[in-house]
Motif scaffolding. Sequence first.
Motif, PDB file in Angstrom:
ATOM      1  N   ILE A 113       0.852  -1.186   0.000  1.00  0.00           N
ATOM      2  CA  ILE A 113       0.000   0.000   0.000  1.00  0.00           C
ATOM      3  C   ILE A 113       0.889   1.238   0.000  1.00  0.00           C
ATOM      4  N   ASP A 114       0.567   2.197  -0.851  1.00  0.00           N
ATOM      5  CA  ASP A 114       1.355   3.423  -0.944  1.00  0.00           C
ATOM      6  C   ASP A 114       0.988   4.382   0.186  1.00  0.00           C
ATOM      7  N   SER A 115       1.877   5.298   0.436  1.00  0.00           N
ATOM      8  CA  SER A 115       1.692   6.283   1.503  1.00  0.00           C
ATOM      9  C   SER A 115       0.578   7.275   1.162  1.00  0.00           C
ATOM     10  N   PRO A 116       0.122   8.017   2.160  1.00  0.00           N
ATOM     11  CA  PRO A 116      -0.932   9.005   1.911  1.00  0.00           C
ATOM     12  C   PRO A 116      -0.444  10.168   1.053  1.00  0.00           C
ATOM     13  N   TYR A 117      -1.402  10.868   0.509  1.00  0.00           N
ATOM     14  CA  TYR A 117      -1.159  12.126  -0.181  1.00  0.00           C
ATOM     15  C   TYR A 117      -1.567  13.198   0.814  1.00  0.00           C
ATOM     16  N   PHE A 118      -0.675  14.110   1.134  1.00  0.00           N
ATOM     17  CA  PHE A 118      -0.888  14.994   2.274  1.00  0.00           C
ATOM     18  C   PHE A 118      -1.600  16.300   1.959  1.00  0.00           C
ATOM     19  N   ASP A 166      -7.130  16.410  -7.475  1.00  0.00           N
ATOM     20  CA  ASP A 166      -6.554  16.046  -8.778  1.00  0.00           C
ATOM     21  C   ASP A 166      -5.136  15.508  -8.596  1.00  0.00           C
ATOM     22  N   GLY A 167      -4.369  16.132  -7.715  1.00  0.00           N
ATOM     23  CA  GLY A 167      -3.024  15.641  -7.415  1.00  0.00           C
ATOM     24  C   GLY A 167      -3.072  14.268  -6.783  1.00  0.00           C
ATOM     25  N   LEU A 168      -4.046  14.054  -5.889  1.00  0.00           N
ATOM     26  CA  LEU A 168      -4.241  12.745  -5.276  1.00  0.00           C
ATOM     27  C   LEU A 168      -4.535  11.703  -6.342  1.00  0.00           C
ATOM     28  N   ARG A 169      -5.439  12.022  -7.255  1.00  0.00           N
ATOM     29  CA  ARG A 169      -5.787  11.080  -8.321  1.00  0.00           C
ATOM     30  C   ARG A 169      -4.551  10.730  -9.149  1.00  0.00           C
ATOM     31  N   ASN A 170      -3.786  11.744  -9.512  1.00  0.00           N
ATOM     32  CA  ASN A 170      -2.583  11.512 -10.314  1.00  0.00           C
ATOM     33  C   ASN A 170      -1.601  10.616  -9.577  1.00  0.00           C
ATOM     34  N   GLU A 171      -1.359  10.909  -8.304  1.00  0.00           N
ATOM     35  CA  GLU A 171      -0.419  10.095  -7.533  1.00  0.00           C
ATOM     36  C   GLU A 171      -0.954   8.682  -7.318  1.00  0.00           C
ATOM     37  N   ALA A 172      -2.241   8.541  -7.088  1.00  0.00           N
ATOM     38  CA  ALA A 172      -2.832   7.215  -6.908  1.00  0.00           C
ATOM     39  C   ALA A 172      -2.739   6.396  -8.205  1.00  0.00           C
ATOM     40  N   GLY A 217       2.302  -0.849  -9.336  1.00  0.00           N
ATOM     41  CA  GLY A 217       2.080  -2.154  -8.722  1.00  0.00           C
ATOM     42  C   GLY A 217       1.539  -2.117  -7.314  1.00  0.00           C
ATOM     43  N   PHE A 218       1.276  -0.927  -6.785  1.00  0.00           N
ATOM     44  CA  PHE A 218       0.680  -0.837  -5.456  1.00  0.00           C
ATOM     45  C   PHE A 218      -0.770  -1.302  -5.514  1.00  0.00           C
ATOM     46  N   ALA A 219      -1.231  -1.937  -4.442  1.00  0.00           N
ATOM     47  CA  ALA A 219      -2.601  -2.448  -4.374  1.00  0.00           C
ATOM     48  C   ALA A 219      -3.574  -1.419  -3.827  1.00  0.00           C
ATOM     49  N   GLY A 220      -3.056  -0.335  -3.269  1.00  0.00           N
ATOM     50  CA  GLY A 220      -3.911   0.696  -2.695  1.00  0.00           C
ATOM     51  C   GLY A 220      -3.079   1.865  -2.217  1.00  0.00           C
ATOM     52  N   LYS A 221      -3.769   2.830  -1.630  1.00  0.00           N
ATOM     53  CA  LYS A 221      -3.111   4.038  -1.136  1.00  0.00           C
ATOM     54  C   LYS A 221      -3.788   4.446   0.162  1.00  0.00           C
ATOM     55  N   LEU A 281     -11.113   9.216   0.230  1.00  0.00           N
ATOM     56  CA  LEU A 281     -11.536   7.833  -0.021  1.00  0.00           C
ATOM     57  C   LEU A 281     -12.188   7.608  -1.384  1.00  0.00           C
ATOM     58  N   PRO A 282     -13.135   8.446  -1.824  1.00  0.00           N
ATOM     59  CA  PRO A 282     -13.747   8.190  -3.133  1.00  0.00           C
ATOM     60  C   PRO A 282     -12.744   8.209  -4.283  1.00  0.00           C
ATOM     61  N   VAL A 283     -11.776   9.107  -4.230  1.00  0.00           N
ATOM     62  CA  VAL A 283     -10.769   9.182  -5.296  1.00  0.00           C
ATOM     63  C   VAL A 283      -9.920   7.916  -5.305  1.00  0.00           C
ATOM     64  N   VAL A 284      -9.409   7.526  -4.145  1.00  0.00           N
ATOM     65  CA  VAL A 284      -8.558   6.349  -4.053  1.00  0.00           C
ATOM     66  C   VAL A 284      -9.333   5.088  -4.409  1.00  0.00           C
TER      67      VAL A 284
END
Length: 191
Positions: free
Chosen positions: A92-97, A103-109, A116-120, A128-131
Amino acid sequence: MLVPKVESARDLEIAAGALDAPGYTPHLYALIETPHAIEELPSIVRAERIAGVVFGTADYATVLGCSKRREAMLHARSALVTSAAAAGICVIDSPYFDLDDLDGLRNEAERARDMGFAGKCCVHPRQLPVVTNVFTPTVKDVAARAIVAAADEAGGRIVRVERQMIGPPMVKAARALLARVDGRTPREVSA
């Protein structure tokens, strides 16, 4: 159960010893936050009780004295994805702060998913809805069923599905995707 500051397989053994009780053995996720933990990943991901690993960029960047930007974290993220895949556990990837930059969260996710990450992780409920949207397989992804069906019908030989040549690595990826759609873990797929 998320175990912070894991730097060895022994850290997970200690956590399991403290948490386990009759009828209760929680899944343990190792929070990887230091360069030493990255060096020890091959043994950490093979710890008996580990269910997955989570990357902690904030602490990792602080120890390194670098930014949290994707480029600065590329080596650690690559090591995590590779080691977790080799061990058959999720990563699982780290949070987006930035709480206001969805939009930045979506791009990073999306970049984490593609890596290859299974989640964020999320640090706020509005993330939550974006991820969830990014990591939920799409109708196109579920076309993997056609790949698996064609490969099964061909007895494992290389096949053509629509305009694509499909060989064993693509079939394995399709099976792994379907396992995620069905809610199975990487270890359950390997078994």
